[in-house]
Design a protein around this motif. Sequence first.
Motif, PDB file in Angstrom:
ATOM      1  N   GLY A  26       2.506 -42.981   4.937  1.00 45.58           N
ATOM      2  CA  GLY A  26       3.540 -43.830   5.535  1.00 45.58           C
ATOM      3  C   GLY A  26       3.232 -45.310   5.396  1.00 45.58           C
ATOM      4  O   GLY A  26       4.118 -46.114   5.105  1.00 45.58           O
ATOM      5  N   VAL A  27       1.974 -45.669   5.578  1.00 43.65           N
ATOM      6  CA  VAL A  27       1.576 -47.072   5.411  1.00 43.65           C
ATOM      7  C   VAL A  27       1.718 -47.483   3.945  1.00 43.65           C
ATOM      8  O   VAL A  27       2.205 -48.581   3.636  1.00 43.65           O
ATOM      9  CB  VAL A  27       0.137 -47.294   5.931  1.00 43.65           C
ATOM     10  CG1 VAL A  27      -0.375 -48.666   5.554  1.00 43.65           C
ATOM     11  CG2 VAL A  27       0.095 -47.115   7.438  1.00 43.65           C
ATOM     12  N   LEU A  32       4.667 -50.319  -0.402  1.00 45.77           N
ATOM     13  CA  LEU A  32       5.431 -50.189  -1.634  1.00 45.77           C
ATOM     14  C   LEU A  32       6.855 -50.706  -1.458  1.00 45.77           C
ATOM     15  O   LEU A  32       7.389 -51.396  -2.340  1.00 45.77           O
ATOM     16  CB  LEU A  32       5.442 -48.728  -2.079  1.00 45.77           C
ATOM     17  CG  LEU A  32       5.905 -48.462  -3.490  1.00 45.77           C
ATOM     18  CD1 LEU A  32       4.932 -49.086  -4.482  1.00 45.77           C
ATOM     19  CD2 LEU A  32       5.988 -46.975  -3.720  1.00 45.77           C
ATOM     20  N   ALA A  33       7.484 -50.405  -0.327  1.00 49.28           N
ATOM     21  CA  ALA A  33       8.842 -50.879  -0.076  1.00 49.28           C
ATOM     22  C   ALA A  33       8.883 -52.402   0.032  1.00 49.28           C
ATOM     23  O   ALA A  33       9.773 -53.046  -0.531  1.00 49.28           O
ATOM     24  CB  ALA A  33       9.389 -50.243   1.201  1.00 49.28           C
ATOM     25  N   LEU A  34       7.925 -52.964   0.733  1.00 48.06           N
ATOM     26  CA  LEU A  34       7.880 -54.418   0.857  1.00 48.06           C
ATOM     27  C   LEU A  34       7.578 -55.092  -0.470  1.00 48.06           C
ATOM     28  O   LEU A  34       8.133 -56.148  -0.786  1.00 48.06           O
ATOM     29  CB  LEU A  34       6.867 -54.821   1.924  1.00 48.06           C
ATOM     30  CG  LEU A  34       7.248 -54.444   3.353  1.00 48.06           C
ATOM     31  CD1 LEU A  34       6.098 -54.706   4.307  1.00 48.06           C
ATOM     32  CD2 LEU A  34       8.489 -55.189   3.793  1.00 48.06           C
ATOM     33  N   ILE A  39       9.407 -58.044  -5.299  1.00 47.30           N
ATOM     34  CA  ILE A  39       9.618 -58.094  -6.748  1.00 47.30           C
ATOM     35  C   ILE A  39      11.068 -58.417  -7.074  1.00 47.30           C
ATOM     36  O   ILE A  39      11.352 -59.253  -7.936  1.00 47.30           O
ATOM     37  CB  ILE A  39       9.184 -56.767  -7.405  1.00 47.30           C
ATOM     38  CG1 ILE A  39       7.664 -56.692  -7.438  1.00 47.30           C
ATOM     39  CG2 ILE A  39       9.758 -56.615  -8.799  1.00 47.30           C
ATOM     40  CD1 ILE A  39       7.125 -55.353  -7.858  1.00 47.30           C
ATOM     41  N   VAL A  40      11.999 -57.782  -6.369  1.00 41.40           N
ATOM     42  CA  VAL A  40      13.409 -58.051  -6.628  1.00 41.40           C
ATOM     43  C   VAL A  40      13.773 -59.464  -6.172  1.00 41.40           C
ATOM     44  O   VAL A  40      14.600 -60.131  -6.791  1.00 41.40           O
ATOM     45  CB  VAL A  40      14.302 -56.986  -5.956  1.00 41.40           C
ATOM     46  CG1 VAL A  40      15.773 -57.347  -6.022  1.00 41.40           C
ATOM     47  CG2 VAL A  40      14.074 -55.640  -6.614  1.00 41.40           C
ATOM     48  N   SER A  65      11.059 -47.112   6.174  1.00 43.97           N
ATOM     49  CA  SER A  65       9.629 -46.897   5.955  1.00 43.97           C
ATOM     50  C   SER A  65       8.806 -47.341   7.151  1.00 43.97           C
ATOM     51  O   SER A  65       7.858 -46.652   7.551  1.00 43.97           O
ATOM     52  CB  SER A  65       9.164 -47.665   4.713  1.00 43.97           C
ATOM     53  OG  SER A  65       9.826 -47.221   3.581  1.00 43.97           O
ATOM     54  N   ILE A  66       9.160 -48.479   7.730  1.00 44.38           N
ATOM     55  CA  ILE A  66       8.432 -48.970   8.905  1.00 44.38           C
ATOM     56  C   ILE A  66       8.632 -48.033  10.084  1.00 44.38           C
ATOM     57  O   ILE A  66       7.671 -47.677  10.775  1.00 44.38           O
ATOM     58  CB  ILE A  66       8.860 -50.412   9.225  1.00 44.38           C
ATOM     59  CG1 ILE A  66       8.360 -51.357   8.129  1.00 44.38           C
ATOM     60  CG2 ILE A  66       8.351 -50.849  10.593  1.00 44.38           C
ATOM     61  CD1 ILE A  66       8.933 -52.753   8.198  1.00 44.38           C
ATOM     62  N   ALA A  67       9.874 -47.611  10.326  1.00 48.18           N
ATOM     63  CA  ALA A  67      10.147 -46.696  11.439  1.00 48.18           C
ATOM     64  C   ALA A  67       9.440 -45.359  11.243  1.00 48.18           C
ATOM     65  O   ALA A  67       8.867 -44.802  12.185  1.00 48.18           O
ATOM     66  CB  ALA A  67      11.646 -46.489  11.592  1.00 48.18           C
ATOM     67  N   LEU A  68       9.456 -44.846  10.022  1.00 42.95           N
ATOM     68  CA  LEU A  68       8.782 -43.571   9.742  1.00 42.95           C
ATOM     69  C   LEU A  68       7.277 -43.702   9.904  1.00 42.95           C
ATOM     70  O   LEU A  68       6.623 -42.819  10.461  1.00 42.95           O
ATOM     71  CB  LEU A  68       9.136 -43.090   8.340  1.00 42.95           C
ATOM     72  CG  LEU A  68       8.585 -41.735   7.930  1.00 42.95           C
ATOM     73  CD1 LEU A  68       9.156 -40.639   8.811  1.00 42.95           C
ATOM     74  CD2 LEU A  68       8.896 -41.460   6.479  1.00 42.95           C
TER      75      LEU A  68
END
Length: 123
Positions: A26-27, A32-34, A39-40, A65-68
């Motif tokens: 999860g971390v 990766l999401a951040l 990147i975008v 992702s943060i909530a999960l």
Amino acid sequence: MSESRAAIYRMVPGTADGSFDLARVGVMRCLLALSALLIVYIDPAQPAGRLELAYATLLTYCLYSIALSISQLRGNGFVPPRAQHWVDVLVYASLAGLASGTDGMVSYFLFFPIIVASFSCGS
């Protein structure tokens, strides 16, 4: 934790209830999401004209992702472990579709759900 949820968490290799491995994944998902959002943001040419949709998708995925990750660190994930990598595949495949296809930078993030699925016994 209920018995059925505990049985699902035992399927994940690692500690007795699998929560340590799920929390670690999860971390990594949050990082990766951040990093995908960064990147975008740095290279807005990647999503090829559909920048607002890419930002909305990535921001929603970051919040998910943060909530999960927080819920997994507390010991009760709101998405079953067998479905988490499929959510990752859907998000990153849609981002690859928004970008210039498989030759874009975002398509490399598709390796994360593949690795997560393979290390969790292919579930």
